[in-house]
Motif scaffolding. Sequence first.
Motif, PDB file in Angstrom:
ATOM      1  N   VAL A 203      -8.923  -8.053 -30.259  1.00 22.85           N
ATOM      2  CA  VAL A 203      -7.639  -8.247 -30.935  1.00 22.85           C
ATOM      3  C   VAL A 203      -7.831  -9.016 -32.240  1.00 22.85           C
ATOM      4  O   VAL A 203      -7.301  -8.630 -33.279  1.00 22.85           O
ATOM      5  N   ASP A 204      -8.611 -10.073 -32.196  1.00 22.28           N
ATOM      6  CA  ASP A 204      -8.875 -10.860 -33.407  1.00 22.28           C
ATOM      7  C   ASP A 204      -9.524 -10.001 -34.489  1.00 22.28           C
ATOM      8  O   ASP A 204      -9.090 -10.008 -35.650  1.00 22.28           O
ATOM      9  N   LEU A 205     -10.542  -9.245 -34.119  1.00 24.18           N
ATOM     10  CA  LEU A 205     -11.228  -8.388 -35.089  1.00 24.18           C
ATOM     11  C   LEU A 205     -10.304  -7.313 -35.650  1.00 24.18           C
ATOM     12  O   LEU A 205     -10.309  -7.046 -36.856  1.00 24.18           O
ATOM     13  N   LEU A 206      -9.511  -6.700 -34.785  1.00 20.82           N
ATOM     14  CA  LEU A 206      -8.610  -5.649 -35.236  1.00 20.82           C
ATOM     15  C   LEU A 206      -7.510  -6.188 -36.144  1.00 20.82           C
ATOM     16  O   LEU A 206      -7.135  -5.545 -37.129  1.00 20.82           O
ATOM     17  N   GLU A 207      -6.994  -7.361 -35.836  1.00 20.02           N
ATOM     18  CA  GLU A 207      -5.975  -7.955 -36.707  1.00 20.02           C
ATOM     19  C   GLU A 207      -6.569  -8.291 -38.071  1.00 20.02           C
ATOM     20  O   GLU A 207      -5.922  -8.090 -39.101  1.00 20.02           O
ATOM     21  N   LYS A 208      -7.797  -8.781 -38.089  1.00 19.72           N
ATOM     22  CA  LYS A 208      -8.469  -9.037 -39.372  1.00 19.72           C
ATOM     23  C   LYS A 208      -8.696  -7.733 -40.117  1.00 19.72           C
ATOM     24  O   LYS A 208      -8.477  -7.650 -41.329  1.00 19.72           O
ATOM     25  N   TYR A 209      -9.143  -6.725 -39.396  1.00 20.38           N
ATOM     26  CA  TYR A 209      -9.380  -5.409 -39.994  1.00 20.38           C
ATOM     27  C   TYR A 209      -8.091  -4.876 -40.628  1.00 20.38           C
ATOM     28  O   TYR A 209      -8.083  -4.450 -41.783  1.00 20.38           O
ATOM     29  N   LEU A 210      -7.004  -4.904 -39.889  1.00 14.58           N
ATOM     30  CA  LEU A 210      -5.736  -4.366 -40.379  1.00 14.58           C
ATOM     31  C   LEU A 210      -5.155  -5.192 -41.522  1.00 14.58           C
ATOM     32  O   LEU A 210      -4.489  -4.654 -42.404  1.00 14.58           O
ATOM     33  N   SER A 211      -5.416  -6.486 -41.525  1.00 16.50           N
ATOM     34  CA  SER A 211      -4.871  -7.347 -42.588  1.00 16.50           C
ATOM     35  C   SER A 211      -5.516  -7.064 -43.944  1.00 16.50           C
ATOM     36  O   SER A 211      -4.956  -7.410 -44.972  1.00 16.50           O
ATOM     37  N   LYS A 212      -6.647  -6.401 -43.935  1.00 15.71           N
ATOM     38  CA  LYS A 212      -7.353  -6.115 -45.193  1.00 15.71           C
ATOM     39  C   LYS A 212      -6.919  -4.800 -45.815  1.00 15.71           C
ATOM     40  O   LYS A 212      -7.429  -4.410 -46.845  1.00 15.71           O
ATOM     41  N   GLY A 213      -5.995  -4.125 -45.187  1.00 13.47           N
ATOM     42  CA  GLY A 213      -5.437  -2.911 -45.758  1.00 13.47           C
ATOM     43  C   GLY A 213      -6.236  -1.664 -45.439  1.00 13.47           C
ATOM     44  O   GLY A 213      -7.326  -1.715 -44.888  1.00 13.47           O
TER      45      GLY A 213
END
Length: 104
Positions: free
Chosen positions: A69-79
């Motif tokens: 979840v942490d990695l995916l949220e970071k991934y998605l926050s970068k556009g």
Amino acid sequence: MFKEARILFGTADYTGALDKFTSAFKYSAQIEDDDLRGRVLHALQFNLARAHVKTYAIDEDVEHLRIAVDLLEKYLSKGAELGIELDAETLVARAKAELNARKE
């Protein structure tokens, strides 16, 4: 390392893939070109998250879901970059749902 990790993932050796993706992430953090480093690390975040979700399915250690979840949220926050944002959104929603179910 990335290619090896993808092969391991493709052959359902998810723990092996997780180890290789982690090594690739550590190695890629040393790339001097900022733009290239950012793109490589961004792609690795998604692949690491997938490997964590698959590893959770094997050992049921919820820490894998938390990390995913942490990695995916970071991934998605970068556009949008890789064209797989819908896959990432679906994966993070499933991981969060499983985490919530485990709390009950």
